[in-house]
Design a protein around this motif. Structure first.
Motif, mmCIF file in Angstrom:
data_model
loop_
_atom_site.group_PDB
_atom_site.id
_atom_site.type_symbol
_atom_site.label_atom_id
_atom_site.label_comp_id
_atom_site.label_asym_id
_atom_site.label_seq_id
_atom_site.Cartn_x
_atom_site.Cartn_y
_atom_site.Cartn_z
ATOM 1 N N GLY A 280 -3.736 51.973 -6.909
ATOM 2 C CA GLY A 280 -4.470 51.456 -5.589
ATOM 3 C C GLY A 280 -5.849 51.253 -5.674
ATOM 4 N N GLN B 198 -6.270 39.044 -10.880
ATOM 5 C CA GLN B 198 -4.891 39.824 -10.018
ATOM 6 C C GLN B 198 -4.041 40.509 -11.084
ATOM 7 O OE1 GLN B 198 -4.610 39.770 -6.537
ATOM 8 N NE2 GLN B 198 -2.515 40.861 -7.034
ATOM 9 N N ARG C 34 2.198 42.230 -4.418
ATOM 10 C CA ARG C 34 2.288 42.468 -6.059
ATOM 11 C C ARG C 34 1.655 41.362 -6.940
ATOM 12 N NH1 ARG C 34 8.366 42.579 -5.782
ATOM 13 N NH2 ARG C 34 7.689 41.327 -7.784
ATOM 14 N N SER D 152 -7.428 37.553 -5.227
ATOM 15 C CA SER D 152 -6.008 37.209 -5.768
ATOM 16 C C SER D 152 -5.664 36.146 -6.366
ATOM 17 C CB SER D 152 -5.048 37.621 -4.294
ATOM 18 O OG SER D 152 -5.275 38.869 -3.942
ATOM 19 N N LYS E 229 -1.423 39.631 2.471
ATOM 20 C CA LYS E 229 -1.778 41.100 1.675
ATOM 21 C C LYS E 229 -2.780 40.725 0.552
ATOM 22 C CE LYS E 229 2.596 43.170 2.777
ATOM 23 N NZ LYS E 229 4.083 43.981 2.037
ATOM 24 N N SER E 230 -3.505 39.734 0.608
ATOM 25 C CA SER E 230 -4.313 39.203 -0.303
ATOM 26 C C SER E 230 -5.680 39.369 -0.044
ATOM 27 C CB SER E 230 -3.925 37.866 -0.884
ATOM 28 O OG SER E 230 -4.347 37.101 0.169
ATOM 29 N N ARG E 231 -6.522 39.256 -1.289
ATOM 30 C CA ARG E 231 -8.012 39.227 -0.988
ATOM 31 C C ARG E 231 -8.597 38.082 -1.708
ATOM 32 N NH1 ARG E 231 -9.977 43.345 2.616
ATOM 33 N NH2 ARG E 231 -8.798 44.991 2.408
ATOM 34 N N GLU F 59 -7.092 47.696 -4.767
ATOM 35 C CA GLU F 59 -6.897 47.160 -3.355
ATOM 36 C C GLU F 59 -8.097 46.449 -2.573
ATOM 37 O OE1 GLU F 59 -4.413 49.663 -1.044
ATOM 38 O OE2 GLU F 59 -2.863 49.767 -2.564
ATOM 39 N N GLY G 196 -6.470 43.232 -2.647
ATOM 40 C CA GLY G 196 -5.164 43.413 -1.648
ATOM 41 C C GLY G 196 -4.020 44.330 -2.144
ATOM 42 N N THR G 197 -2.920 44.336 -1.503
ATOM 43 C CA THR G 197 -1.818 45.093 -1.715
ATOM 44 C C THR G 197 -0.582 44.214 -2.286
ATOM 45 O OG1 THR G 197 -0.863 44.998 0.465
ATOM 46 C CG2 THR G 197 -2.414 46.819 -0.288
#
Length: 125
Positions: free
Chosen positions: A72, A57, A82, A52, A47-49, A75, A79-80
């Protein structure tokens, strides 16, 4: 490199973002990885970019909220995952890598996907 043949015999830890898995998209990594002769591990932060793995982040969601951006809105960059989990997983894996290879401290963190950090998916290559 050493005189024992081509390739790198030093430890290598590759932490990849979910949106850019180097082995899937980067020709340089595709050529480099098979030539590693030493210890090597590869993990993907789910769920990262790409960003991140940086301080952004943690900082960007706070800045976005101050600027009135909707939840959001970060994102596409982050990414999503946490932020606290991304930072904790990154710190744990980088610290364990250096503890293992510079301090000689044993760890089981690199035995596969970790129960403590399920966000970090082990890639067998």
């Amino acid at each position: 490199m050493t005189g024992r043949g081509p390739g790198l015999d030093r430890p290598q830890l590759l932490l990849e973002a979910a949106d850019h898995e180097a082995m899937a998209y980067d020709e340089a990594w595709q050529q480099f990885w098979p030539n590693l002769r030493g210890w090597r591990r590869m993990y993907v932060l789910e769920k990262s970019r790409h960003l991140s793995y940086t301080d952004i982040q943690i900082l960007m969601p706070q800045i976005a909220a101050h600027l009135g951006q909707p939840p959001g809105s970060t994102e596409p960059m982050l990414g999503t995952i946490r932020p606290d989990r991304a930072v904790a997983a990154t710190r744990a894996f980088v610290t364990a890598f250096f503890d293992l290879h510079l301090r000689g401290r044993a760890t089981r963190l690199f035995d596969g996907t970790s129960g403590a950090y399920p966000e970090m998916r082990f890639e067998l290559r």
